[in-house]
Design a protein around this motif. Structure first.
Motif, PDB file in Angstrom:
ATOM      1  N   THR A 296       0.797  -1.230   0.000  1.00 27.97           N
ATOM      2  CA  THR A 296       0.000   0.000   0.000  1.00 27.97           C
ATOM      3  C   THR A 296       0.832   1.283   0.000  1.00 27.97           C
ATOM      4  OG1 THR A 296      -0.181   0.271   2.415  1.00 27.97           O
ATOM      5  CG2 THR A 296      -1.723  -1.262   1.361  1.00 27.97           C
ATOM      6  N   PHE A 297       2.147   1.190   0.010  1.00 28.86           N
ATOM      7  CA  PHE A 297       3.001   2.380   0.011  1.00 28.86           C
ATOM      8  C   PHE A 297       2.867   3.101  -1.327  1.00 28.86           C
ATOM      9  CE2 PHE A 297       7.408   4.123  -0.765  1.00 28.86           C
ATOM     10  CZ  PHE A 297       7.273   5.198   0.107  1.00 28.86           C
ATOM     11  N   ARG A 298       2.536   4.402  -1.288  1.00 25.69           N
ATOM     12  CA  ARG A 298       2.297   5.137  -2.518  1.00 25.69           C
ATOM     13  C   ARG A 298       2.464   6.634  -2.280  1.00 25.69           C
ATOM     14  NH1 ARG A 298      -1.995   3.491   0.112  1.00 25.69           N
ATOM     15  NH2 ARG A 298      -3.931   4.675   0.225  1.00 25.69           N
ATOM     16  N   ALA A 299       2.316   7.410  -3.338  1.00 24.78           N
ATOM     17  CA  ALA A 299       2.438   8.868  -3.247  1.00 24.78           C
ATOM     18  C   ALA A 299       1.275   9.518  -3.990  1.00 24.78           C
ATOM     19  CB  ALA A 299       3.768   9.325  -3.856  1.00 24.78           C
ATOM     20  N   PHE A 300       0.918  10.741  -3.544  1.00 26.05           N
ATOM     21  CA  PHE A 300      -0.094  11.547  -4.216  1.00 26.05           C
ATOM     22  C   PHE A 300       0.488  12.907  -4.563  1.00 26.05           C
ATOM     23  CE2 PHE A 300      -3.056   8.634  -2.075  1.00 26.05           C
ATOM     24  CZ  PHE A 300      -3.917   8.347  -3.133  1.00 26.05           C
ATOM     25  N   LYS A 301       0.191  13.347  -5.788  1.00 32.18           N
ATOM     26  CA  LYS A 301       0.611  14.672  -6.235  1.00 32.18           C
ATOM     27  C   LYS A 301      -0.486  15.243  -7.126  1.00 32.18           C
ATOM     28  CE  LYS A 301       4.587  17.081  -8.241  1.00 32.18           C
ATOM     29  NZ  LYS A 301       5.950  16.909  -8.793  1.00 32.18           N
ATOM     30  N   LYS A 302      -0.945  16.437  -6.778  1.00 30.91           N
ATOM     31  CA  LYS A 302      -2.037  17.078  -7.519  1.00 30.91           C
ATOM     32  C   LYS A 302      -3.244  16.158  -7.650  1.00 30.91           C
ATOM     33  CE  LYS A 302       0.281  20.856  -8.183  1.00 30.91           C
ATOM     34  NZ  LYS A 302      -0.100  22.086  -7.441  1.00 30.91           N
ATOM     35  N   HIS A 303      -3.576  15.479  -6.559  1.00 32.56           N
ATOM     36  CA  HIS A 303      -4.764  14.619  -6.466  1.00 32.56           C
ATOM     37  C   HIS A 303      -4.670  13.355  -7.325  1.00 32.56           C
ATOM     38  CE1 HIS A 303      -6.726  17.867  -4.293  1.00 32.56           C
ATOM     39  NE2 HIS A 303      -6.285  18.678  -5.212  1.00 32.56           N
ATOM     40  N   LYS A 304      -3.472  13.017  -7.773  1.00 34.76           N
ATOM     41  CA  LYS A 304      -3.287  11.804  -8.570  1.00 34.76           C
ATOM     42  C   LYS A 304      -2.165  10.955  -7.986  1.00 34.76           C
ATOM     43  CE  LYS A 304      -4.790  13.924 -12.935  1.00 34.76           C
ATOM     44  NZ  LYS A 304      -4.399  14.253 -14.321  1.00 34.76           N
ATOM     45  N   LEU A 305      -2.240   9.632  -8.245  1.00 30.35           N
ATOM     46  CA  LEU A 305      -1.162   8.755  -7.806  1.00 30.35           C
ATOM     47  C   LEU A 305       0.147   9.154  -8.481  1.00 30.35           C
ATOM     48  CD1 LEU A 305      -2.978   5.307  -7.775  1.00 30.35           C
ATOM     49  CD2 LEU A 305      -1.945   6.440  -5.803  1.00 30.35           C
TER      50      LEU A 305
END
Length: 412
Positions: A296-305
């Protein structure tokens, strides 16, 4: 944090936001990447937990340290930012459970990672409406100077930074309701008192160690330099057991991939000890699972993955919260009992959000209705935040008999 899937036109109508410029001293967007690159080059691959700490709270260029990351112009939006109903339901929960134990005073409201201060703002407004702020104080645990400033502007009629480096308080002020507000960098520094503690989308940002099953048993996933590109990174699997893999993996673990957050487990114990010794209630709300989550490790930028290893420091890093592990850590010493996790949808509906929504809608101006409906659906629908987000309550174990007679609101 939750990904926005609707047009920003609607988001604009939900809450009015402060606009805060990034710290002008942060001129190089690649500063964090360069520091991590140099560290790995000097000492070898680092854990995902080390990487998260550098990316999120590095004093010079960490993601949370120098910019407003919330709302339409940021990278994600949270339930309190959608509209007032979320904070109102949380406030009613605390008031309801507090009244069951006789409404002891004084009380302190404590929020971990308060974001823009919107949830605390709603809590204070509802508590004030019900005359429940006598002998109350607000304590915020926040490491970001910029977010602390943002919170102070929203919550206080006046506030000041504390210059004394020996002080555990780094900011203090007076709220619009006239109660003291103080800022700390860690929960340990918050005074001992009957506590109403809320942690909303806080645990998901705490560092995790990442593991994968191999033919040789579980091995930790590390982050190394990617030599094919300048100042870039890649995942590698540790050849041998690491300290984390020896300490934290359960003997009965069967998942192919999973994450463990030692800081989360320690913090759950600290909250439990505080509630046991000083009395109080705690509510943890986040997206997560009950011990079944995998990769489940992830990133968000400008409301997108976003790829977590690309341009570190410019995107939010997160991992789903393991509520089963939190609950076990909190209850291990026997001083507290937990309720949940239950879904955000169930919690909010049981707290009466549907009735509040109808009342607000009936009195709303025509141009406010679309935003109200959007926020309500985002928070409660199963395919939005309703199922992904969970609530966990912690209460002192001495209340067990009382709570069997008068069940905990939102969890029965």
């Amino acid at each position: 944090m939750f990904q926005i899937r609707r047009c920003t036109r609607i988001v604009k109508t939900l809450r009015s936001y402060y606009t805060v410029k990034s710290n002008e001293s942060v001129k190089d967007p690649h500063q964090v990447a360069k520091q991590i690159y140099s560290k790995i080059k000097a000492t070898g691959p680092i854990t995902v937990a080390e990487y998260m700490k550098e990316v999120l709270i590095n004093p010079l260029g960490g993601y949370y340290m120098h910019k407003d990351v919330f709302g339409e112009s940021g990278d994600f939006i949270t339930s309190p930012e959608l509209n007032q109903m979320f904070g109102e339901m949380v406030a009613i929960w605390f008031l309801n459970e507090w009244s069951k134990v006789g409404s002891p005073k004084p009380i302190q409201i404590v929020e971990l990672g308060p974001g823009r201060g919107t949830l605390s703002q709603d809590l204070l407004r509802v508590f004030d409406h019900f005359g429940a702020l006598q002998s109350a104080t607000l304590h915020l645990v926040e490491v970001s100077p910029l977010l602390s400033d943002l919170q102070a502007r929203k919550l206080c009629i006046q506030s000041d930074n504390i210059i004394d480096k020996k002080s555990v308080i780094h900011r203090q002020g007076i709220s619009h309701q006239g109660i003291p507000v103080k800022w700390y960098r860690q929960l340990d520094d918050v005074p001992n008192c009957f506590t109403l503690l809320v942690a909303h989308e806080f645990f998901d940002a705490l560092p995790v160690h990442k593991f994968q099953k191999t033919k040789d048993g579980y091995r930790e996933i590390l982050i190394d330099i990617d030599l094919s590109k300048e100042c870039s990174f890649r995942y590698v699997i540790a050849r041998e057991e690491t300290p984390a893999s020896k300490l934290y993996i359960r003997p009965n673990e069967t998942r192919e991939h999973f994450e463990i957050s030692p800081e989360s487990l320690v913090l759950a114990k600290q909250i439990a000890e505080r509630l046991e010794i000083d009395g109080g209630l705690a509510l943890i709300a986040d997206y997560g699972h009950n011990g079944s989550g995998t990769d489940t490790f992830r990133a968000f930028k400008k409301h997108k993955l976003h790829d977590p290893l690309v341009e570190p420091g410019t995107a939010d890093l997160t991992a789903d919260v393991d509520f089963d592990a939190l609950s076990k850590s909190a209850t291990e010493a026997g001083g507290v009992i937990t309720f949940g996790p239950t879904t955000q949808r169930d919690f909010l509906l049981k707290m009466g959000i549907e009735h509040r929504f109808k009342a607000l809608k009936a009195n709303a101006k025509p141009d406010q209705i679309e935003g109200l409906e959007f926020g309500y659906k985002m928070m409660t629908e199963s395919n939005q935040m309703g199922e992904r987000f969970k609530f966990l309550a912690l209460l002192p174990a001495v209340l067990e008999k009382l709570l069997k007679k008068y069940s905990v609101a939102g969890f029965h």
